[in-house]
Design a protein around this motif. Sequence first.
Motif, PDB file in Angstrom:
ATOM      1  N   SER A   1      -0.320  12.219   0.676  1.00 44.96           N
ATOM      2  CA  SER A   1      -0.830  13.339   1.417  1.00 44.96           C
ATOM      3  C   SER A   1      -1.673  14.059   0.090  1.00 44.96           C
ATOM      4  O   SER A   1      -1.292  13.780  -0.830  1.00 44.96           O
ATOM      5  CB  SER A   1       0.171  14.013   1.961  1.00 44.96           C
ATOM      6  OG  SER A   1       1.058  14.656   0.974  1.00 44.96           O
TER       7      SER A   1
ATOM      8  N   SER B   1       0.797  -1.041  -0.093  1.00 48.98           N
ATOM      9  CA  SER B   1      -0.102  -0.017   0.080  1.00 48.98           C
ATOM     10  C   SER B   1       0.972   1.220  -0.114  1.00 48.98           C
ATOM     11  O   SER B   1       2.230   1.269   0.510  1.00 48.98           O
ATOM     12  CB  SER B   1      -0.894   0.121   1.204  1.00 48.98           C
ATOM     13  OG  SER B   1      -1.972  -1.040   1.218  1.00 48.98           O
ATOM     14  N   CYS B   2       0.463   2.340  -0.722  1.00 51.46           N
ATOM     15  CA  CYS B   2       1.152   3.682  -0.681  1.00 51.46           C
ATOM     16  C   CYS B   2       0.027   4.696  -0.468  1.00 51.46           C
ATOM     17  O   CYS B   2      -0.889   4.851  -0.927  1.00 51.46           O
ATOM     18  CB  CYS B   2       1.828   3.665  -2.068  1.00 51.46           C
ATOM     19  SG  CYS B   2       2.474   5.498  -2.200  1.00 51.46           S
ATOM     20  N   ALA B   3       0.375   5.416   0.834  1.00 52.15           N
ATOM     21  CA  ALA B   3      -0.562   6.569   1.312  1.00 52.15           C
ATOM     22  C   ALA B   3      -0.073   7.693   0.988  1.00 52.15           C
ATOM     23  O   ALA B   3       1.153   7.873   0.759  1.00 52.15           O
ATOM     24  CB  ALA B   3      -0.910   6.414   2.877  1.00 52.15           C
TER      25      ALA B   3
ATOM     26  N   LYS C   1      -9.453   6.885  -0.084  1.00 49.44           N
ATOM     27  CA  LYS C   1      -8.495   7.036   0.830  1.00 49.44           C
ATOM     28  C   LYS C   1      -7.164   7.373   0.637  1.00 49.44           C
ATOM     29  O   LYS C   1      -6.166   7.123   1.157  1.00 49.44           O
ATOM     30  CB  LYS C   1      -8.490   5.381   1.266  1.00 49.44           C
ATOM     31  CG  LYS C   1      -9.855   4.867   1.934  1.00 49.44           C
ATOM     32  CD  LYS C   1      -9.801   3.455   2.256  1.00 49.44           C
ATOM     33  CE  LYS C   1     -11.049   3.002   2.858  1.00 49.44           C
ATOM     34  NZ  LYS C   1     -10.842   1.596   3.543  1.00 49.44           N
ATOM     35  N   ASN C   2      -6.962   7.891  -0.691  1.00 49.46           N
ATOM     36  CA  ASN C   2      -5.545   8.497  -1.189  1.00 49.46           C
ATOM     37  C   ASN C   2      -4.653   7.495  -1.112  1.00 49.46           C
ATOM     38  O   ASN C   2      -3.420   7.403  -0.354  1.00 49.46           O
ATOM     39  CB  ASN C   2      -5.303   9.664  -0.159  1.00 49.46           C
ATOM     40  CG  ASN C   2      -5.751  10.962  -0.498  1.00 49.46           C
ATOM     41  OD1 ASN C   2      -6.898  10.969  -1.095  1.00 49.46           O
ATOM     42  ND2 ASN C   2      -4.921  12.025  -0.081  1.00 49.46           N
ATOM     43  N   THR C   3      -4.783   6.323  -1.461  1.00 48.89           N
ATOM     44  CA  THR C   3      -4.157   5.008  -1.315  1.00 48.89           C
ATOM     45  C   THR C   3      -3.963   4.374  -2.755  1.00 48.89           C
ATOM     46  O   THR C   3      -5.104   4.508  -3.578  1.00 48.89           O
ATOM     47  CB  THR C   3      -4.591   4.105  -0.330  1.00 48.89           C
ATOM     48  OG1 THR C   3      -4.841   4.814   0.978  1.00 48.89           O
ATOM     49  CG2 THR C   3      -3.475   2.820  -0.211  1.00 48.89           C
TER      50      THR C   3
END
Length: 124
Positions: free
Chosen positions: A24, A20-22, A75-77
């Motif tokens: 901003s 996963s990559c979150a 989810k900005n993911t």
Amino acid sequence: VQLQASGGGVVQAGGSLRLSCAASGRTFNRYTMAWFRQAPGKEREFVAVIRWTGSNLYYADSVKGRFTISRDNAKNTVHLQMNSLKPEDTAVYYCASRGEYYGVSYSPPEYPYWGQGTEVTVSS
């Protein structure tokens, strides 16, 4: 843009991992997102990319049919589902973004924003 990758680990050959990559920011839905990897002693290489529209997905030949990139804009993911893992998939995996409204690219220098990397080890 700040990116944080997670989900790496040690897995046996044939196993699966989900990275996963979150990200901003409020405009994640405008970012083309990609995954790259770098094995020890090798150059960083392209793995998968998903265009900001979500309608275009591309994969390296070496992972096609085994890896799936997806995004959750709420989810900005961005995720990378990795199945049927092989020892040659062992590497540090990085998520990256080109910024708002850019198209896809397979070239690391065209990505100004990078996560810190998450390590994947596939044992035989």
